[in-house]
Write a protein that holds these residues in place. Sequence first.
Motif, PDB file in Angstrom:
ATOM      1  N   ILE A 194       0.848  -1.192   0.000  1.00  0.00           N
ATOM      2  CA  ILE A 194       0.000   0.000   0.000  1.00  0.00           C
ATOM      3  C   ILE A 194       0.887   1.247   0.000  1.00  0.00           C
ATOM      4  O   ILE A 194       2.007   1.225   0.511  1.00  0.00           O
ATOM      5  CB  ILE A 194      -0.957   0.034   1.208  1.00  0.00           C
ATOM      6  N   PHE A 195       0.371   2.325  -0.566  1.00  0.00           N
ATOM      7  CA  PHE A 195       1.075   3.603  -0.579  1.00  0.00           C
ATOM      8  C   PHE A 195       0.227   4.609   0.178  1.00  0.00           C
ATOM      9  O   PHE A 195      -0.964   4.763  -0.105  1.00  0.00           O
ATOM     10  CB  PHE A 195       1.336   4.056  -2.018  1.00  0.00           C
ATOM     11  N   THR A 196       0.841   5.278   1.143  1.00  0.00           N
ATOM     12  CA  THR A 196       0.042   6.066   2.064  1.00  0.00           C
ATOM     13  C   THR A 196       0.843   7.205   2.691  1.00  0.00           C
ATOM     14  O   THR A 196       2.081   7.167   2.736  1.00  0.00           O
ATOM     15  CB  THR A 196      -0.517   5.162   3.182  1.00  0.00           C
ATOM     16  N   LYS A 197       0.098   8.198   3.180  1.00  0.00           N
ATOM     17  CA  LYS A 197       0.625   9.239   4.059  1.00  0.00           C
ATOM     18  C   LYS A 197      -0.303   9.416   5.256  1.00  0.00           C
ATOM     19  O   LYS A 197      -0.245  10.433   5.957  1.00  0.00           O
ATOM     20  CB  LYS A 197       0.768  10.562   3.299  1.00  0.00           C
ATOM     21  N   GLU A 198      -1.144   8.414   5.487  1.00  0.00           N
ATOM     22  CA  GLU A 198      -2.051   8.475   6.626  1.00  0.00           C
ATOM     23  C   GLU A 198      -1.254   8.414   7.925  1.00  0.00           C
ATOM     24  O   GLU A 198      -0.335   7.602   8.069  1.00  0.00           O
ATOM     25  CB  GLU A 198      -3.047   7.321   6.571  1.00  0.00           C
ATOM     26  N   THR A 199      -1.633   9.263   8.875  1.00  0.00           N
ATOM     27  CA  THR A 199      -0.878   9.401  10.123  1.00  0.00           C
ATOM     28  C   THR A 199      -0.711   8.069  10.842  1.00  0.00           C
ATOM     29  O   THR A 199       0.386   7.751  11.336  1.00  0.00           O
ATOM     30  CB  THR A 199      -1.587  10.403  11.052  1.00  0.00           C
ATOM     31  N   GLN A 200      -1.765   7.270  10.883  1.00  0.00           N
ATOM     32  CA  GLN A 200      -1.698   5.997  11.597  1.00  0.00           C
ATOM     33  C   GLN A 200      -0.649   5.067  10.979  1.00  0.00           C
ATOM     34  O   GLN A 200       0.144   4.443  11.677  1.00  0.00           O
ATOM     35  CB  GLN A 200      -3.072   5.326  11.593  1.00  0.00           C
ATOM     36  N   TRP A 201      -0.634   5.006   9.640  1.00  0.00           N
ATOM     37  CA  TRP A 201       0.331   4.149   8.958  1.00  0.00           C
ATOM     38  C   TRP A 201       1.744   4.711   9.066  1.00  0.00           C
ATOM     39  O   TRP A 201       2.721   3.944   9.204  1.00  0.00           O
ATOM     40  CB  TRP A 201      -0.054   3.960   7.496  1.00  0.00           C
ATOM     41  N   LEU A 202       1.884   6.026   9.003  1.00  0.00           N
ATOM     42  CA  LEU A 202       3.222   6.624   9.097  1.00  0.00           C
ATOM     43  C   LEU A 202       3.842   6.340  10.459  1.00  0.00           C
ATOM     44  O   LEU A 202       5.050   6.097  10.566  1.00  0.00           O
ATOM     45  CB  LEU A 202       3.161   8.131   8.848  1.00  0.00           C
ATOM     46  N   TRP A 227       4.906   2.797  10.389  1.00  0.00           N
ATOM     47  CA  TRP A 227       6.073   2.674   9.524  1.00  0.00           C
ATOM     48  C   TRP A 227       7.341   3.123  10.251  1.00  0.00           C
ATOM     49  O   TRP A 227       8.366   2.446  10.217  1.00  0.00           O
ATOM     50  CB  TRP A 227       5.877   3.499   8.253  1.00  0.00           C
ATOM     51  N   ARG A 268       5.372   3.873  -9.489  1.00  0.00           N
ATOM     52  CA  ARG A 268       4.956   5.044  -8.720  1.00  0.00           C
ATOM     53  C   ARG A 268       5.531   6.329  -9.309  1.00  0.00           C
ATOM     54  O   ARG A 268       4.907   7.393  -9.234  1.00  0.00           O
ATOM     55  CB  ARG A 268       5.386   4.902  -7.254  1.00  0.00           C
ATOM     56  N   GLU A 284       6.051   9.836   0.098  1.00  0.00           N
ATOM     57  CA  GLU A 284       5.092   8.793   0.431  1.00  0.00           C
ATOM     58  C   GLU A 284       5.862   7.582   0.932  1.00  0.00           C
ATOM     59  O   GLU A 284       7.091   7.486   0.762  1.00  0.00           O
ATOM     60  CB  GLU A 284       4.232   8.407  -0.778  1.00  0.00           C
TER      61      GLU A 284
END
Length: 357
Positions: free
Chosen positions: A4-12, A15, A98, A45
């Motif tokens: 997945i590619f994300t900048k969501e706070t929870q995932w960051l 990560w 990407r 990202e």
Amino acid sequence: MEIIFTKETQWLQKWDDFVLSEDKASHLMLAQWNATFSGYGFDFEVGILQQDGQIHGGFAAVVAKAAMFRFYVVPYGPIVSEGFEKYLDELVAKVPQRARFWKCCYAHVSLPVAASPNRHVYPTLPELPSLVDAKPGQLFKYVYSGYGLNWVDLRKADSTESLLEMFKSTTRRDIRSAERKGLELRFLETADQIKLGYDLCLQNAEANQYSIRDWHAFGPDLIAMVNSGMAKFLGAFHEGDLKGAVLLLKGGNYYTYILGGSKRQKPDLLAGHFLQWQAIRFVFSEGCDGYNISLGGSAGVINLKNSFADVQIVFENSKYHWVISPFYLKCYMFVESKLKRHKKTLARLFSVLKRKS
């Protein structure tokens, strides 16, 4: 398993936790670190290999922008955890994909591979068919990409005393001399203290004719990284006056020396030796197996670093790039060749324009 590619706070946050604790990772993969490039108007990202919320690998990418040109830069990696090597090729293949998604003309990766008995690099890589269309090397140089470790092996020591004995007699002499001069270690933690330390680094860069990001472009992110515990800023004080500072950043279960500066004066207080010794003591106290004092610098800086380091681990056949749009890349290379002498001025200009936008 999915990517997945994300900048969501929870995932960051998840990560960054992964990057801090995964042996093959580096501070160059931290979301918080890559977010600092927003000061130049860049984007970023993270690509995450995950299953049921558990991260098993991935990469962080900076989307560098300059006028009509865009570049997709993976400063370090991709990487995978032990046992998931079969997914590395799938991650690498996502990089040019990407790049096209972001309408970039170019993309590159920097894989941490070296024939070295060090658990923080890959001794070999699995077969990577995704690199068939890639070319070796790196053309875009304006986002730092990892090329090795300057390693201080802390496994040799079981105490502070034995830690000191790891070094050559000349290095031990300089450390002891610095300590006798009455230098005091303080961790720079408040906003004012951090700015004081960074101002010294800026002055040092100016005096030695190299560039680092100005305070407006980097300061707020630096404060955030110190507050989160990812960064440590060490200061050497003498009679209440700051004489030197070094910035460390954590990733991969070790710390890396990022930048520093010291005041030149006579007699020489040896603040550089003092601070690197204090940094090594701190990293040792954290239970890390090593310290990356980092590669590169002026001749004097390299000599100082190598007086502490055990071995230089230079990545081998690690950098590959894809040309997504030959026309735009050729245009960029032409413009860059004409303007590269003004790199420092342009960087400051882009930062000012970003703040005013």
